[in-house]
Each structure stands twice: as structure tokens, then as C-alpha cells.
Design a protein around this motif. Structure first.
Motif, PDB file in Angstrom:
ATOM      1  N   HIS A   1      61.648  47.039  38.403  1.00 38.89           N
ATOM      2  CA  HIS A   1      61.016  48.128  37.675  1.00 38.89           C
ATOM      3  C   HIS A   1      60.623  49.241  38.374  1.00 38.89           C
ATOM      4  O   HIS A   1      59.771  50.022  37.806  1.00 38.89           O
ATOM      5  CB  HIS A   1      59.843  47.330  36.985  1.00 38.89           C
ATOM      6  N   GLY A   2      60.743  49.425  39.672  1.00 33.66           N
ATOM      7  CA  GLY A   2      60.622  50.822  40.444  1.00 33.66           C
ATOM      8  C   GLY A   2      59.140  50.497  41.074  1.00 33.66           C
ATOM      9  O   GLY A   2      58.661  51.541  41.229  1.00 33.66           O
ATOM     10  N   SER A   3      58.576  49.323  41.083  1.00 35.12           N
ATOM     11  CA  SER A   3      57.153  49.194  41.715  1.00 35.12           C
ATOM     12  C   SER A   3      57.370  48.617  42.998  1.00 35.12           C
ATOM     13  O   SER A   3      57.815  47.559  43.096  1.00 35.12           O
ATOM     14  CB  SER A   3      56.432  48.491  40.963  1.00 35.12           C
ATOM     15  N   MET A   4      56.617  49.237  43.984  1.00 33.93           N
ATOM     16  CA  MET A   4      56.572  48.482  45.196  1.00 33.93           C
ATOM     17  C   MET A   4      55.362  47.704  45.416  1.00 33.93           C
ATOM     18  O   MET A   4      54.827  47.255  46.283  1.00 33.93           O
ATOM     19  CB  MET A   4      56.688  49.572  46.256  1.00 33.93           C
ATOM     20  N   GLN A   5      54.558  47.613  44.254  1.00 34.88           N
ATOM     21  CA  GLN A   5      53.168  47.078  44.535  1.00 34.88           C
ATOM     22  C   GLN A   5      53.427  45.489  44.673  1.00 34.88           C
ATOM     23  O   GLN A   5      54.296  44.911  44.288  1.00 34.88           O
ATOM     24  CB  GLN A   5      52.217  47.293  43.341  1.00 34.88           C
ATOM     25  N   SER A   6      52.416  44.821  45.417  1.00 33.02           N
ATOM     26  CA  SER A   6      52.079  43.640  45.439  1.00 33.02           C
ATOM     27  C   SER A   6      51.901  42.644  44.208  1.00 33.02           C
ATOM     28  O   SER A   6      50.738  43.235  43.550  1.00 33.02           O
ATOM     29  CB  SER A   6      51.298  43.247  46.753  1.00 33.02           C
ATOM     30  N   PRO A   7      52.602  41.480  43.740  1.00 32.94           N
ATOM     31  CA  PRO A   7      52.241  40.825  42.620  1.00 32.94           C
ATOM     32  C   PRO A   7      50.626  40.446  42.752  1.00 32.94           C
ATOM     33  O   PRO A   7      50.130  39.870  41.999  1.00 32.94           O
ATOM     34  CB  PRO A   7      53.040  39.819  42.486  1.00 32.94           C
ATOM     35  N   ALA A   8      50.045  40.367  44.019  1.00 33.19           N
ATOM     36  CA  ALA A   8      48.904  39.482  44.352  1.00 33.19           C
ATOM     37  C   ALA A   8      47.596  39.859  43.438  1.00 33.19           C
ATOM     38  O   ALA A   8      47.087  39.108  43.118  1.00 33.19           O
ATOM     39  CB  ALA A   8      48.767  39.408  45.646  1.00 33.19           C
ATOM     40  N   PHE A   9      47.409  41.150  43.505  1.00 36.64           N
ATOM     41  CA  PHE A   9      46.592  42.029  42.840  1.00 36.64           C
ATOM     42  C   PHE A   9      46.559  41.449  41.029  1.00 36.64           C
ATOM     43  O   PHE A   9      45.648  41.117  40.640  1.00 36.64           O
ATOM     44  CB  PHE A   9      46.427  43.351  42.876  1.00 36.64           C
ATOM     45  N   LEU A  10      47.780  41.637  40.658  1.00 38.01           N
ATOM     46  CA  LEU A  10      47.855  41.295  39.324  1.00 38.01           C
ATOM     47  C   LEU A  10      47.818  39.691  39.064  1.00 38.01           C
ATOM     48  O   LEU A  10      47.167  39.369  37.912  1.00 38.01           O
ATOM     49  CB  LEU A  10      49.266  41.568  38.618  1.00 38.01           C
ATOM     50  N   ASP A  11      48.238  38.881  40.062  1.00 32.56           N
ATOM     51  CA  ASP A  11      47.918  37.345  40.029  1.00 32.56           C
ATOM     52  C   ASP A  11      46.660  37.100  39.758  1.00 32.56           C
ATOM     53  O   ASP A  11      46.041  36.063  39.311  1.00 32.56           O
ATOM     54  CB  ASP A  11      48.781  36.723  41.140  1.00 32.56           C
ATOM     55  N   GLY A  12      45.651  37.820  40.751  1.00 36.36           N
ATOM     56  CA  GLY A  12      44.411  37.553  40.763  1.00 36.36           C
ATOM     57  C   GLY A  12      43.814  37.888  39.427  1.00 36.36           C
ATOM     58  O   GLY A  12      42.857  37.112  38.861  1.00 36.36           O
ATOM     59  N   ARG A  13      44.013  38.811  38.867  1.00 34.92           N
ATOM     60  CA  ARG A  13      43.644  39.399  37.549  1.00 34.92           C
ATOM     61  C   ARG A  13      44.087  38.349  36.640  1.00 34.92           C
ATOM     62  O   ARG A  13      43.219  38.040  35.598  1.00 34.92           O
ATOM     63  CB  ARG A  13      43.942  40.549  37.105  1.00 34.92           C
ATOM     64  N   LEU A  14      45.185  37.712  36.541  1.00 37.96           N
ATOM     65  CA  LEU A  14      45.916  36.958  35.778  1.00 37.96           C
ATOM     66  C   LEU A  14      44.917  35.636  35.778  1.00 37.96           C
ATOM     67  O   LEU A  14      44.521  35.113  34.586  1.00 37.96           O
ATOM     68  CB  LEU A  14      47.177  36.632  36.091  1.00 37.96           C
ATOM     69  N   CYS A  15      44.836  34.897  36.892  1.00 36.84           N
ATOM     70  CA  CYS A  15      43.776  33.999  36.920  1.00 36.84           C
ATOM     71  C   CYS A  15      42.552  33.935  36.275  1.00 36.84           C
ATOM     72  O   CYS A  15      42.155  33.094  35.751  1.00 36.84           O
ATOM     73  CB  CYS A  15      43.772  33.591  38.425  1.00 36.84           C
ATOM     74  N   ALA A  16      41.825  35.238  36.618  1.00 40.95           N
ATOM     75  CA  ALA A  16      40.630  35.325  35.933  1.00 40.95           C
ATOM     76  C   ALA A  16      40.580  35.503  34.488  1.00 40.95           C
ATOM     77  O   ALA A  16      39.628  34.878  33.736  1.00 40.95           O
ATOM     78  CB  ALA A  16      39.999  36.544  36.442  1.00 40.95           C
ATOM     79  N   GLU A  17      41.702  36.155  34.174  1.00 40.81           N
ATOM     80  CA  GLU A  17      41.906  36.543  32.597  1.00 40.81           C
ATOM     81  C   GLU A  17      42.184  35.308  31.695  1.00 40.81           C
ATOM     82  O   GLU A  17      41.896  35.141  30.673  1.00 40.81           O
ATOM     83  CB  GLU A  17      42.940  37.727  32.369  1.00 40.81           C
ATOM     84  N   LEU A  18      43.012  34.409  32.254  1.00 39.88           N
ATOM     85  CA  LEU A  18      43.359  33.070  31.728  1.00 39.88           C
ATOM     86  C   LEU A  18      41.856  32.314  31.557  1.00 39.88           C
ATOM     87  O   LEU A  18      41.840  31.726  30.637  1.00 39.88           O
ATOM     88  CB  LEU A  18      44.412  32.178  32.622  1.00 39.88           C
ATOM     89  N   ALA A  19      41.072  32.267  32.694  1.00 39.27           N
ATOM     90  CA  ALA A  19      39.879  31.599  32.520  1.00 39.27           C
ATOM     91  C   ALA A  19      38.891  31.915  31.542  1.00 39.27           C
ATOM     92  O   ALA A  19      38.288  31.503  31.002  1.00 39.27           O
ATOM     93  CB  ALA A  19      39.343  31.489  33.960  1.00 39.27           C
ATOM     94  N   LEU A  20      38.650  33.353  31.479  1.00 41.83           N
ATOM     95  CA  LEU A  20      37.660  33.927  30.947  1.00 41.83           C
ATOM     96  C   LEU A  20      38.233  34.250  29.188  1.00 41.83           C
ATOM     97  O   LEU A  20      37.212  34.518  28.360  1.00 41.83           O
ATOM     98  CB  LEU A  20      37.136  35.405  31.495  1.00 41.83           C
ATOM     99  N   HIS A  21      39.606  34.802  29.244  1.00 45.99           N
ATOM    100  CA  HIS A  21      39.897  35.358  27.811  1.00 45.99           C
ATOM    101  C   HIS A  21      41.026  34.587  27.282  1.00 45.99           C
ATOM    102  O   HIS A  21      41.346  35.126  26.267  1.00 45.99           O
ATOM    103  CB  HIS A  21      40.286  36.853  28.157  1.00 45.99           C
ATOM    104  N   ASP A  22      41.361  33.578  27.815  1.00 47.95           N
ATOM    105  CA  ASP A  22      42.664  32.657  27.221  1.00 47.95           C
ATOM    106  C   ASP A  22      43.716  33.896  26.872  1.00 47.95           C
ATOM    107  O   ASP A  22      44.274  34.026  25.753  1.00 47.95           O
ATOM    108  CB  ASP A  22      42.215  32.171  25.803  1.00 47.95           C
ATOM    109  N   LEU A  23      43.979  34.658  27.863  1.00 45.07           N
ATOM    110  CA  LEU A  23      44.854  35.685  27.922  1.00 45.07           C
ATOM    111  C   LEU A  23      46.196  35.323  27.301  1.00 45.07           C
ATOM    112  O   LEU A  23      46.976  34.240  27.600  1.00 45.07           O
ATOM    113  CB  LEU A  23      45.264  36.154  29.138  1.00 45.07           C
TER     114      LEU A  23
END
Length: 192
Positions: free
Chosen positions: A20-42
Motif C-alpha cells: 500500500h506504499g507505506s514504510m511504517q512499522s505495523p508495531a504502532f498500529l498493533d499497540g493501538r489495536l490491542c488497546a482498542e480491542l480491550a477498551l472499545h471492542d473494535l
């Protein structure tokens, strides 16, 4: 071949980001994902929207990419809610240098804490002292030294920090979802 049950790892997701043309690491989004699943049932839709926004695209470029990104969410949710407590943050593995792995942990922590900070005071008030302490400790990870050399000592330190982040994520999830996972209380005395 279906990707539904394919295990998503750091490299697979990073490759999907590259598509998708992104060089960013998935780690940051994975941190967000874990917290969002816990707090918001994403929801799956909300997650896909967040990833696409982060990647700067309107939608995943193909079905395989969408399945991979959704599989990432599903795999994380299953691990966080599993009784085996086998959740692992999506971080660079042994194929990466220790410095890259430390940076991955730092980015994961920043993403995780960003969501936790946005949770506000209400949920935080109900958290156990153990969880609050774990989250306070994570604050320090945001400034860990990432320019580290490959050595057994540094490897052990990084393992301990990663283990701490893993436990903090599971603690947050279990406190927000009492009864999931069904953790066996083996050390409680039984009265006959």
C-alpha cells in the motif's frame, strides 16, 4: 487458497503495508489495536478503516490484503481472550536486529498508550493497582534506548520489556472483559 486461518506475523503485515506504499512499522498500529480491542471492542469495519487511514488509502488494494488486515485483528482478539494467555504483540522477530526490535517495542508502546490515554478518567478509575502500575511502567518504554547492540544481555532486557508489554495488554483486556478468558485459579485453596 484462503488466508482466513493464516497466522499473521510482523513481516506479513509489514509486507502488506508496503503493498500500500507505506514504510511504517505495523508495531504502532498493533499497540493501538490491542488497546482498542480491550477498551472499545473494535469492530472489523472500524479496524479496516483505521488501518487504511493510517496507510493513506481509501480501502485495501485487494481482497487478500483486506483478509490479512482483518485476520490480524481476529488473531489479536482471539489471543487476548484465550484462556491460554498466549497473546504476543506484533513485533519484529529474531530476523531483525536488536535495535529494530527495540524500536518496534517502543512504537507498539506508543500506540498502546495513545489509546489508553484517550480512554479518559472513567474506565481508569476502575482499574486494579496492578494494571495501573503496569501502564505506568509502560510509560517509561516510550523513551527506551533503541540504538542497542546485539548482545545476550540486551536480548534478555528486551525480552523482559516485551513480556511486560504483553502482560499489560492482557491485563487491560481481562479487566475490561471479566470472565474472558476463563483463567483457572489453580492456587485457591479448596474447602471440603
Amino acid at each position: 487458497m484462503s488466508l482466513i486461518n493464516e497466522r499473521q506475523d510482523f513481516s506479513t503485515i509489514a509486507d502488506t503495508f508496503l503493498l500500500h506504499g507505506s514504510m511504517q512499522s505495523p508495531a504502532f498500529l498493533d499497540g493501538r489495536l490491542c488497546a482498542e480491542l480491550a477498551l472499545h471492542d473494535l469492530s472489523a469495519e472500524a479496524w479496516l478503516e483505521e488501518v487504511c487511514l493510517s496507510l493513506g488509502v481509501d480501502q485495501p488494494r485487494d481482497e487478500a490484503s483486506a483478509e490479512r488486515l482483518l485476520g490480524w485483528r481476529r488473531q489479536t482478539l482471539e489471543a487476548l481472550s484465550a484462556a491460554e494467555l498466549n497473546f504476543e504483540p506484533l513485533l519484529p522477530d529474531e530476523l531483525f536486529s536488536l535495535a529494530e526490535r527495540a524500536l518496534g517495542l517502543q512504537e507498539w508502546t506508543l500506540g498502546f498508550l495513545e489509546v489508553v490515554a484517550d480512554a479518559g478518567e472513567a474506565p481508569c478509575g476502575a482499574w486494579s493497582p496492578a494494571l495501573r502500575e503496569a501502564l505506568d511502567d509502560l510509560e517509561g518504554f516510550a523513551s527506551i534506548e533503541t540504538d542497542i547492540e546485539d548482545s545476550p544481555e540486551n536480548e534478555n532486557d528486551l525480552f523482559a520489556l516485551t513480556e511486560h508489554a504483553r502482560m499489560a495488554a492482557m491485563l487491560l483486556y481481562t479487566e475490561q472483559h471479566p470472565g474472558k478468558p476463563q483463567v483457572e485459579q489453580l492456587d485457591t485453596p479448596t474447602h471440603h
